[in-house]
Design a protein around this motif. Structure first.
Motif, mmCIF file in Angstrom:
data_model
loop_
_atom_site.group_PDB
_atom_site.id
_atom_site.type_symbol
_atom_site.label_atom_id
_atom_site.label_comp_id
_atom_site.label_asym_id
_atom_site.label_seq_id
_atom_site.Cartn_x
_atom_site.Cartn_y
_atom_site.Cartn_z
ATOM 1 N N GLN A 44 0.823 -1.194 0.000
ATOM 2 C CA GLN A 44 0.000 0.000 0.000
ATOM 3 C C GLN A 44 0.872 1.264 0.000
ATOM 4 O OE1 GLN A 44 -3.386 -0.978 0.070
ATOM 5 N NE2 GLN A 44 -3.455 0.993 -0.935
ATOM 6 N N VAL A 76 0.867 4.284 -2.652
ATOM 7 C CA VAL A 76 0.675 5.697 -2.325
ATOM 8 C C VAL A 76 1.878 6.504 -2.812
ATOM 9 C CG1 VAL A 76 0.394 7.367 -0.469
ATOM 10 C CG2 VAL A 76 -0.754 5.170 -0.329
ATOM 11 N N ILE A 135 3.230 13.993 2.346
ATOM 12 C CA ILE A 135 2.933 12.560 2.328
ATOM 13 C C ILE A 135 4.207 11.749 2.154
ATOM 14 C CG2 ILE A 135 1.769 10.731 1.044
ATOM 15 C CD1 ILE A 135 -0.376 12.828 0.363
ATOM 16 N N ARG A 149 7.198 12.478 2.907
ATOM 17 C CA ARG A 149 7.972 12.489 4.140
ATOM 18 C C ARG A 149 7.361 11.540 5.173
ATOM 19 N NH1 ARG A 149 8.769 18.097 6.561
ATOM 20 N NH2 ARG A 149 7.154 18.360 5.008
ATOM 21 N N ASN A 150 6.028 11.641 5.288
ATOM 22 C CA ASN A 150 5.336 10.800 6.257
ATOM 23 C C ASN A 150 5.594 9.323 6.004
ATOM 24 O OD1 ASN A 150 4.265 12.750 7.823
ATOM 25 N ND2 ASN A 150 2.288 12.817 6.769
ATOM 26 N N ILE A 151 5.517 8.960 4.737
ATOM 27 C CA ILE A 151 5.666 7.543 4.420
ATOM 28 C C ILE A 151 7.091 7.087 4.708
ATOM 29 C CG2 ILE A 151 5.714 5.865 2.537
ATOM 30 C CD1 ILE A 151 3.412 7.428 1.296
ATOM 31 N N LEU A 173 9.210 8.348 6.673
ATOM 32 C CA LEU A 173 9.466 8.355 8.117
ATOM 33 C C LEU A 173 8.864 7.127 8.772
ATOM 34 C CD1 LEU A 173 8.905 12.059 9.095
ATOM 35 C CD2 LEU A 173 10.982 10.716 9.384
ATOM 36 N N LYS A 174 7.723 6.766 8.285
ATOM 37 C CA LYS A 174 7.019 5.650 8.902
ATOM 38 C C LYS A 174 7.779 4.344 8.703
ATOM 39 C CE LYS A 174 2.831 2.977 8.371
ATOM 40 N NZ LYS A 174 2.067 3.058 9.602
ATOM 41 N N GLN A 197 -6.784 -1.742 4.061
ATOM 42 C CA GLN A 197 -6.188 -0.862 3.069
ATOM 43 C C GLN A 197 -6.359 0.599 3.451
ATOM 44 O OE1 GLN A 197 -7.585 -1.215 -0.955
ATOM 45 N NE2 GLN A 197 -6.712 -3.265 -1.111
ATOM 46 N N GLU A 211 -4.417 1.701 6.380
ATOM 47 C CA GLU A 211 -2.992 1.855 6.128
ATOM 48 C C GLU A 211 -2.718 3.163 5.395
ATOM 49 O OE1 GLU A 211 -1.263 -1.580 4.308
ATOM 50 O OE2 GLU A 211 0.677 -0.576 4.210
ATOM 51 N N VAL A 212 -3.549 3.423 4.395
ATOM 52 C CA VAL A 212 -3.339 4.658 3.636
ATOM 53 C C VAL A 212 -3.486 5.870 4.551
ATOM 54 C CG1 VAL A 212 -4.229 6.085 1.776
ATOM 55 C CG2 VAL A 212 -4.042 3.633 1.466
ATOM 56 N N SER A 255 -3.099 5.990 7.716
ATOM 57 C CA SER A 255 -1.969 6.019 8.629
ATOM 58 C C SER A 255 -0.720 6.577 7.941
ATOM 59 C CB SER A 255 -1.740 4.607 9.151
ATOM 60 O OG SER A 255 -0.499 4.497 9.729
ATOM 61 N N LEU A 256 -0.531 6.177 6.676
ATOM 62 C CA LEU A 256 0.621 6.678 5.916
ATOM 63 C C LEU A 256 0.530 8.186 5.731
ATOM 64 C CD1 LEU A 256 0.851 3.987 3.112
ATOM 65 C CD2 LEU A 256 2.576 4.438 4.850
ATOM 66 N N MET A 257 -0.669 8.615 5.366
ATOM 67 C CA MET A 257 -0.862 10.037 5.073
ATOM 68 C C MET A 257 -0.682 10.880 6.330
ATOM 69 S SD MET A 257 -2.432 10.676 1.861
ATOM 70 C CE MET A 257 -2.504 9.612 0.466
ATOM 71 N N LEU A 258 -1.105 10.316 7.431
ATOM 72 C CA LEU A 258 -1.007 11.075 8.678
ATOM 73 C C LEU A 258 0.401 11.005 9.249
ATOM 74 C CD1 LEU A 258 -4.324 10.142 10.484
ATOM 75 C CD2 LEU A 258 -3.767 12.261 9.341
ATOM 76 N N GLY A 259 1.206 10.092 8.709
ATOM 77 C CA GLY A 259 2.559 9.947 9.201
ATOM 78 C C GLY A 259 2.603 9.355 10.594
ATOM 79 N N GLU A 260 1.672 8.460 10.861
ATOM 80 C CA GLU A 260 1.674 7.832 12.183
ATOM 81 C C GLU A 260 2.787 6.799 12.256
ATOM 82 O OE1 GLU A 260 -3.078 8.069 13.149
ATOM 83 O OE2 GLU A 260 -2.249 6.335 12.152
#
Lengths: 883, 122
Positions: free
Chosen positions: A377, A381, A408, A410-412, A414-415, B110, B113-114, B116-121
């Motif tokens: 996923q 993205v 986004i 950066r967020n990804i 970083l995650k 799905q 996850e998206v 969560s990715l977008m929020l940068g958790e």
């Protein structure tokens, strides 16, 4: 989840209602783009939401209707009356399904046939370019498999996929190859236990299935006689490359023992996407993968052909390659395969895969160890964002989109790798991470470089130009036109919304009440001083204030439950239209007073009886046009539906100008059915005779007609109206028309009752039915046919002794002693009740009888008196009727 | 605490999406259409929009454009969730400024996850 279904149904019903109103308006007032848009949106919402519940037939039908509307909207398909009717039928069907869902009937598969049939008819109207491509293909399955976009295909339910678990991958792909682009059938066959005695051979039946791919035998899940060796203990599942009709033909002799469901071709491919991917991930299939990605049919063909020669014919690989070989000629299928194999944004929604759990745990494990694995996923993205960057770089959109895209990315990053520093200075690290993570090709790498540069630029600009506080203005500009849009919005009163005014009014009243309360201490001080008369006067004047306030409060609270009758009325134009068409009659429905307000619960309980009365008028009342013309009436019959508020009541009138009801007919029929006896037949007046149609077991139609005769007679209507606390009256003149009048309390809860005493007990009777109270000497009571009557202003009023009726010991009256008589009026005329003593009238909140008492029809309810006693409220009409 | 705004005219869908993404670390706001979403977004820190396409008053495409044009909201990621699977719809969504396009009904894992990715958790 069930709660959500309720929300969905409630919401969708509202949508259906508006949509059908708009459709009716379209038919009567002509085409309007706006209305089409509204209907389209309603159906679109229903379709969208229904997808959440796996109600495949419903989604399919709503989708078909939506497509048709879309095409009308785009001006490709003309809106005709026929189209309108078909759409109305569609809405009805959907509404019927909601009914089923509401009562818990979720046997959705049973809807399939209807759904397919209706969707097909709806789609047949769509005129646009897609139709031309559809035409050459003859098999309907082809259309289903190839034509509509992926999501139009019925999603395979998780259960269905689960039940396929027995099938080896090789068989699946063999099946796909055999089906060559068409859908497969999943047959679930449960032979009757005693089938062997009839010479049935279930296994051979399945083996003979045309296009059989694979099958499995399992012990019956619910086996009643597991030890009896002469019975069949098998459940059989089979998958065949065949269509539904072929399946039905093959299994024709085993009707009821099997179910057959469609396995959508492409859904199946998607389901096994991972398997295909896993195969292609292998090194020696790399070339094949590239060929698929490039959509190079001949290359796919030769490569898979080559793979076939080198693989074990029993293996999954062999089956998959064979399948690939079979589709290599079909460019469309290849393109589709390519699209669904690459984890792109466009990936179709699919049922949860079995591999999900392992995937998740592995990705979690990856995160814990801080490794650099990006989930599928995250890649999707990320790739989308990169595509964004590619598209916008150098255009004016850049400034708009850049901030969110970089955020986004950066967020990804970083995650997925918490070693990545959060500041953009270490861009080098980022690229490394991205490269690793994305397993990137050269071009993506370049794009990523760009992305990181972009991040730096964005950060730099953010740092150099701090606080550009122009924000609010641009938003504020948007809001006024937003409000303008709001003003034009259609008004739909929603279930739980209460008019703000009503609440405000309530607040005002409560304020006043607070003030009124404050004068009580003052009164108390007065009492200490002790001028009794003066105090009493003050208390009385104060009481009148409080009294007014509580009354207003009461009505204000009740007002909250009030909704306009149009809530119910709006369904009727449709009913009248449909029925009159069916009967070839011309009928116009005139509605008045739709904004009369009415208790919501009451309105809903009235819907049914009103429909029945309307049906009666249409079916029995209004004559056929030719007949009307002969009588000199206008060809078009008119039915008036009028709601008028009167005091605390609402009167609903249904008036038709049809042939009326002949009292002679009624009398004869009632006599034939034993409702009246011979003496009554002679003595009964015309007016009374008409009321006989309300008698239980009476129906004027000899044969039950399709429309009005649904086992609900007028007596049922009467009962329903009575339940709502109302009364029903009927007048009819032969040749002129019939009028039904429903007199209903505006609200159910507060009643004014007249109290009286019998045998030292208090009873009440609804004030609405009280005509007058009289006191007469016992000697004035006369006997007619052995029944006591009173002559009151030259009218005969039959008397009933309440003591007797209520089972108390009757009192004998001396001739000159005065008797108290309460004259009440009911649907059956006026009569007098002999009681002991009158009391005043009061407002009570009537509660229905419960428990053992619930069976007593002569009592309509109970109420609590100010001193704590319980008041029984009698239902005069029922009381008199029981002997 | 991150704030996600769900914009969809169907209550059912809002409830569903809210249920899918709800977590102690996220706050969920709802709006019935684009106009309401913009009104509600004023003065709030929205971290993510989940936007439906077809809505009365202001549809999802226009909402995306408005968000992108606004200096206040322009950095907020947008997930567009639509019933349309045609690629032209996705393209249009991207052109209007959506960051990601998903198709209804979305699958819980799905979407989560998206989001969560977008929020940068983490």
């Amino acid at each position: 989840m069930n709660e959500m279904l309720d929300v969905f149904i409630g919401e969708s019903r509202e949508g259906l209602e508006t949509a059908s109103q708009q459709l009716l308006a379209l038919q009567s007032e002509g085409f309007s783009q706006e209305r089409i848009d509204t209907i389209f949106r309603d159906l679109h919402t229903i379709k969208g939401s229904s997808g959440l519940f796996d109600i495949v037939p419903l989604t399919r039908l709503a989708h078909a209707a939506e497509d048709l509307l879309d095409s009308i909207r785009a001006g490709q398909t003309p809106f005709t009356d026929e189209v309108g009717d078909l759409l109305l039928e569609t809405l009805d069907q959907i509404s019927d399904w909601f009914d089923d869902l509401e009562v818990g009937n979720e046997d959705v598969n049973a809807w399939e046939t209807t759904s397919f049939g209706l969707s097909h008819r709806v789609r047949a109207y769509i005129q646009d370019e897609t139709q031309q491509t559809v035409e050459p293909t003859d098999a309907p399955d082809d259309i289903a498999a190839l034509e509509p976009p992926l999501e139009a295909a019925p999603a395979l339910s998780p259960e269905l996929l689960q039940s396929l678990a027995w099938m080896p991958v090789a068989s699946v792909f063999n099946g796909l190859r055999m089906a060559s682009g068409k859908n497969l059938q999943l047959l679930a066959y449960t032979p009757d236990q005693d089938g062997f005695f009839r010479g049935e051979d279930p296994v051979n039946v399945v083996l003979a299935t045309p296009g059989l791919v694979d099958f499995t035998l399992t012990p019956k899940q619910e086996d009643t006689n597991p030890d009896d060796v002469f019975l069949c203990h098998l459940d059989i599942q089979a998958v065949a490359a065949n269509d539904a009709a072929g399946m039905a033909a093959h299994m024709a002799y085993y009707e009821g023992q099997y179910t057959s469901s469609e396995l959508h071709y492409w859904q199946l491919v998607c389901h096994y996407r991972d398997t295909i991917n896993r195969l292609l991930e292998q090194d020696h299939f790399q070339a094949l993968k590239d060929a698929i990605n490039e959509g190079d049919g001949p290359q796919v063909r030769s490569l898979s052909d080559f793979a076939l020669t080198t693989s074990n014919p029993q293996s999954d690989e062999f089956a998959i390659c064979q399948w690939l070989l079979s589709i290599s000629d079909d460019a469309a299928l290849l393109a589709r395969l390519q699209a669904s194999l690459t984890p792109s944004v466009m990936a179709a929604p699919e049922a949860p895969r079995q591999t999900d759990i392992s995937e998740n745990s592995s990705s979690q494990a990856a995160e814990e160890t801080g490794s650099r694995v990006l989930t599928e996923q995250a890649r999707a993205v990320l790739k989308t964002q990169i595509a964004h960057l590619e598209r916008i770089s150098g255009t004016e959109q850049e400034a708009m989109l850049l901030p969110s895209v970089t955020l986004i990315i950066r967020n990804i990053l970083l995650k997925t790798d918490n070693r990545v520093p959060s500041d953009s200075n270490c861009a080098g690290d980022w690229i490394e991470v991205c490269k690793d993570a994305l397993n990137a090709t050269r071009s993506v790498e370049e794009v990523l470089n760009e992305a990181v540069d972009a991040v730096q630029v964005a950060e730099a600009s953010a740092n150099t130009a701090p606080s550009v506080e122009t924000g609010p203005s641009s938003l504020a500009n948007k809001i006024p036109d937003a409000e303008a849009a709001k003003a034009g919005e259609r008004q739909v009163t929603k279930t739980l919304k209460v008019n703000q005014e009503k609440i405000d009014y309530l607040m005002d009243l409560i304020g006043e009440l607070t003030v009124a309360k404050n004068s009580l201490p003052y009164l108390a001080r007065q009492a200490e001083d002790g001028d009794g008369r003066k105090l009493s006067k003050q208390i009385k004047s104060h009481f009148s204030i409080v009294n007014r306030l509580t009354e207003e409060l009461q009505s204000a609270v009740l007002q909250i439950r009030m909704v306009p009758v149009s809530h119910v009325f709006q369904r009727y134009p449709r009913l009248v239209r449909d029925l009159s068409r069916k009967l070839n009659k011309k009928i116009e429905l005139v509605m008045q007073g739709e904004d009369t307000e009415f208790d919501k619960n009451l309105i809903e309980s009235l819907s049914e009886p009103l429909i029945h009365l309307l049906r009666n008028s249409i079916d029995h009342g209004i004559e056929a046009p030719e007949f009307r013309a002969m009588q000199g009436k206008p060809e078009t019959g008119t039915i008036h539906l009028i709601a008028t508020p009167k005091d605390d009541n609402v009167i609903i009138e249904i008036r038709d100008d049809g042939k009326g009801i002949d009292p002679e007919n009624i009398k004869m029929l009632a006599y034939q059915k034993g409702i009246i006896n011979e003496t009554q037949l002679d003595s009964i007046e015309d007016n009374e005779a008409l009321q006989l149609i309300f008698a239980p077991g009476f129906s004027t139609m000899e044969t039950v007609s399709d429309l009005s005769g649904r086992g609900v007679g007028m007596d049922a209507v009467k009962t329903m109206v009575h339940h709502a606390g109302g009364t029903i009256e009927m007048e009819s003149t032969v040749g002129v028309g019939t009028t039904f009048k429903l007199i209903l309390p505006q609200t159910m809860s507060v009643n004014r009752v007249m109290m009286f005493e019998v045998n030292e007990q208090m009873f009440g009777v609804s004030m609405d039915s009280v005509v007058e109270t009289v006191k007469v000497k016992a000697s004035e009571v006369q006997l007619v046919k052995n029944h006591p009557v009173l002559v009151l202003r030259e009218k005969l009023v039959p008397l009933h002794c309440l003591r007797e009726k209520l089972g108390f010991i009757p009192k004998t009256h001396a001739n000159d002693e005065e008797q108290s008589i309460l004259v009440v009026s009911t649907g059956n005329g006026e009569f007098g009740l002999i009681i002991d003593k009158f009391h005043e009238g009061i407002d009570v909140i009537q509660k229905p009888l419960e428990g053992v008492m619930a069976g007593f029809s002569h009592l309509s309810g109970t109420a609590l008196l100010g001193d704590g006693r319980v008041l029984l409220i009698i239902n005069a009409q029922e009381l008199v009727a029981c002997r | 605490m991150k704030t996600v705004m769900i914009v969809d005219d169907a209550n059912t869908v809002r409830i569903y999406h809210r249920a899918l993404i709800s977590s102690p670390s996220r706050q969920v706001e709802e709006a019935e259409n684009g106009v309401e979403a913009l009104e509600k977004a004023v003065g709030r820190n929205i971290d993510l929009f989940m936007v439906d396409v077809n809505m009365p008053k202001m549809d999802g495409y226009r909402l995306c454009q408005e968000i992108r044009r606004s200096d206040l909201l322009n950095q907020v990621p947008i997930i567009m969730i639509s019933t349309e699977a045609a690629s032209s719809d996705a393209t249009r969504a991207y052109e209007c400024g959506a960051n990601f396009y998903m198709i209804k009904p979305v699958e819980g894992n799905q979407l989560n996850e998206v989001v969560s990715l977008m929020l940068g958790e983490v």
